[in-house]
Structures are given as structure tokens and as C-alpha cells.
Design an enzyme around this catalytic site. Sequence first.
Site, PDB file in Angstrom:
ATOM      1  N   ARG A  47     -19.671   6.982   1.889  1.00  0.00           N
ATOM      2  CA  ARG A  47     -19.838   5.531   2.058  1.00  0.00           C
ATOM      3  C   ARG A  47     -20.404   4.936   0.773  1.00  0.00           C
ATOM      4  NH1 ARG A  47     -24.279   3.849   4.043  1.00  0.00           N
ATOM      5  NH2 ARG A  47     -24.338   5.264   5.807  1.00  0.00           N
ATOM      6  N   TYR A  99      -7.703 -19.405   3.658  1.00  0.00           N
ATOM      7  CA  TYR A  99      -7.064 -18.423   4.554  1.00  0.00           C
ATOM      8  C   TYR A  99      -7.705 -18.492   5.952  1.00  0.00           C
ATOM      9  CZ  TYR A  99      -5.809 -13.820   6.405  1.00  0.00           C
ATOM     10  OH  TYR A  99      -5.356 -12.797   7.192  1.00  0.00           O
ATOM     11  N   ASP A 171     -10.551 -16.253  -4.311  1.00  0.00           N
ATOM     12  CA  ASP A 171      -9.652 -15.299  -3.675  1.00  0.00           C
ATOM     13  C   ASP A 171      -8.353 -15.318  -4.481  1.00  0.00           C
ATOM     14  OD1 ASP A 171      -7.624 -14.165  -2.086  1.00  0.00           O
ATOM     15  OD2 ASP A 171      -8.612 -14.716  -0.213  1.00  0.00           O
ATOM     16  N   LYS A 196      -1.901  -7.013   0.160  1.00  0.00           N
ATOM     17  CA  LYS A 196      -0.760  -7.826  -0.245  1.00  0.00           C
ATOM     18  C   LYS A 196      -0.156  -7.288  -1.549  1.00  0.00           C
ATOM     19  CE  LYS A 196      -2.363  -9.914   3.356  1.00  0.00           C
ATOM     20  NZ  LYS A 196      -3.224 -11.086   3.304  1.00  0.00           N
TER      21      LYS A 196
HETATM   22  C1  PLP Z   1      -4.455 -11.498   3.986  1.00  0.00           C
HETATM   23  C2  PLP Z   1      -5.419 -12.335   3.266  1.00  0.00           C
HETATM   24  C3  PLP Z   1      -6.801 -12.159   3.416  1.00  0.00           C
HETATM   25  C4  PLP Z   1      -7.383 -11.152   4.382  1.00  0.00           C
HETATM   26  O1  PLP Z   1      -7.115  -9.850   3.979  1.00  0.00           O
HETATM   27  P1  PLP Z   1      -6.956  -8.616   4.995  1.00  0.00           P
HETATM   28  O2  PLP Z   1      -6.615  -7.491   4.092  1.00  0.00           O
HETATM   29  O3  PLP Z   1      -5.867  -8.968   5.960  1.00  0.00           O
HETATM   30  O4  PLP Z   1      -8.270  -8.457   5.693  1.00  0.00           O
HETATM   31  C5  PLP Z   1      -7.631 -12.948   2.658  1.00  0.00           C
HETATM   32  N1  PLP Z   1      -7.159 -13.875   1.815  1.00  0.00           N
HETATM   33  C6  PLP Z   1      -5.838 -14.092   1.646  1.00  0.00           C
HETATM   34  C7  PLP Z   1      -5.373 -15.133   0.708  1.00  0.00           C
HETATM   35  C8  PLP Z   1      -4.926 -13.342   2.369  1.00  0.00           C
HETATM   36  O5  PLP Z   1      -3.618 -13.573   2.223  1.00  0.00           O
END
Ligand code: PLP
Length: 381
Positions: A47, A99, A171, A196
Site C-alpha cells: 500500500r 465530470y 483534471d 481513459k
Molecule cells: C472517467 C473520468 C473520471 C473518473 O475516473 P474513473 O477512473 O472512472 O474513476 C474523472 N474525470 C474525467 C474527466 C473522466 O472522464
Amino acid sequence: MENLKTKVIHGGISTDPTTGAVSVPIYQTSTYQQNALGQPKTYEYSRSGNPTRHALERLIADLEAGVQGFAFGSGLAGIHAVLSLFAAGDHVILADDVYGGTFRLVDKVLSRAGITYDLVDLSDLDVLKNAFKKETKAVYFETPSNPLLKVLDIQEISKIAKAHGALTLVDNTFATPYLQRPLTLGADVVLHSATKYLGGHSDVVAGLVTTNSQDLAEQIGFLQNAIGGVLGPQDSWLVQRGIKTLALRMEAHSKNASKIAEFLENSHEVAKVYYPGLASQTGHEIAQKQMAAFGGMLSFELKNEQAVKTFVESLQYFTLAESLGGVESLVEVPAVMTHASIPKNIREQIGIKDGLIRLSVGIEDISDLLSDLTQALEKAK
Ligand SMILES: *Cc1c(COP(=O)(O)O)cnc(C)c1O
């Protein structure tokens, strides 16, 4: 090593220091033998640290010009750890089209701990300046945003936040460090859903965080270990493997999406297209300034809102699915899928109509994608 095309392959820890393995091994272990009582080796417990995860954490720091990276079990786990920098009484400014999962985390979970927030249209810098309170600790946004692909000026927003003693948290999931590097534009922390584009193959859920502040790195490192939402070694390996082809993929995604945006803009069946590369897009000039290319995400509205269901179900290569950023093309309807957790009145206020369709444009042959869209638009008249 300045060139990102080289960095995605040679950045971070790209070969195993122990064995020389060119692919960093999956260290599938929870704990590590200690040299003697009270004398642990480099790692103690997975961890707190794992060599496979560490290689990925070094890599994201290198790519984003950060000092240290952190890998989490999901994008949201990373967002949760970063927002845990704040405590009861603190206030956060959130972009109004943040998001859906981030909004839910702040609205339903962190609010219980006494953190307050306001949803603000950050494309209007005067509105932003007026949104600060004395307890505002951070400005949090995505650019391009989801699903309207609104482009925000990272440099200007960071300057304003700094002047108010607040952090800028970006983000960077949609752009990836290959197209845009927020820390070099004044941001303090960069967050990713590595599920992604960084993973890139729709086969892993992961989150990455990095910062260029040593002080924040220490605090985030503490929170990562204290809260415990770390990424496992298998998944760390998958994300690192994905990143090796990030440059090739982002160029292919951007090229295909630009062609599709142009095609849709000229279609009689389409009312409006949202893509950072279009001159009509909010913040197009900012995108030209801060992005190397415009990415693979775009949204659009059909003239006939009733035809949305027929359209998305008629597509052959665009799979009807949530998520984005994989090599394969996906289609989704934000109002009933990714953004369903935002109440309808707020959704409409920020411009997410029931008829909005979002595409994650993959790297298939462009002519196949265009004929697929053409036949589905024909059915959606
Ligand atoms: C998918 C997404 C998230 C969340 O991520 P997870 O891996 O699904 O927890 C946060 N910000 C954006 C812009 C996203 O597309």
C-alpha cells in the site's frame, strides 16, 4: 529528454533496475523482507509502495513535469485523495460542467465532512474572480470539459487562483500530457482518470495524480497511504504499457476526430457540434494556445432530438458505452448515461440537452467511421 514522444517510452523507470527487464515486471507482492529488525529495504508494504506502481508514478511525473506521481485504483480515488487536502469549513470552486462523478463526490460525500463548493462558469474570468470567498482553497476544472468540450484558460485561471491564495487543480483526462501540460501553465496539481487515454485500451480502471510542489507531494503521498486507494501491480503495468503508445494514439485520435467534427458540422441532420478544433467552439483560441492538437472527444446535437435513440443504436463501429479514450470508437448520450447523476435542472442550465450525443473517436480507418456515421444519420432524419 524533452520530446514527449521519447518520454512516453523512456520516461520514469522504463527498465527494471534489479534484472534489466525492458518491460518493468509485475511485482505481485503485498510485503517485503526486511534486512534486520527495524531496517526495511526500499519497500515495506505494497500500500505504501510497490516497484511496478512506482515505475508508473515516476512516469506520470516525468510526462506532466511534476516532482512526484501517485497511482490510484480509479480516477475518482485519486480525486478523493487530492480533495482530502481540504477540511471542514474549506470552500472549493468547481467548474460548472465538471465530470459527473466528481460533482457527486463533492456534493454527496465531501459535503458531509463540511467542505463547501460552488459551481462556476470558469470561461468568464470576471465571474470566477467574484466566486472567491475567504475560505476558498482551490479551483477545480477539466479542459476540454466533459461533455461540452469547453476550453478553459489554464494560465489565466491559475494566476487568478494564486492571487486569491487558492490552488489550481486540473483534471487532464481528455487532453493527456501529450496534448497539454497544466503544471507548465501554472496549475498546482494534475489529475487523470488513467482508465481513459493513458490506459488507452478499455481494459483497466486507474487514476494518476502529480504535482510540481514538494510540499503538496508530501501531503498527497500521506493521503494516498492513509486513505489507501492505491493501484495494484497488474493494473499499474497495464497503464504503463498503454502509455508507451500514447503519442501515436493521441495523434491518430485527434486526426480522426477533426475530420469527423468537420463532417458533422456540414451535415444537414446536425444542429451543433462541440469540438475544440472548430472555430465555433467556446475557447477555440485558448485551445490553439495551450494544446498541441485537439484530442479525440467531440459532442453534437441532432436537429431531430427524437432520433437520438435510433441514431446511437444504428451505429456499427461506435459502440454504445460509457467511458472514453480507448482505441475503439464509442458513442453515448450524457443525459441518460455519464451525466445522469446531475439533476436535470442543473444539467439543462449548463447546456447538456437530452439530445446531446458524445463520441469518443477511436483510431479505426476514418473512411469506415465516416460511412458508419453517414448511414446512421440517414436513419435519424
Ligand atoms: C472517467 C473520468 C473520471 C473518473 O475516473 P474513473 O477512473 O472512472 O474513476 C474523472 N474525470 C474525467 C474527466 C473522466 O472522464
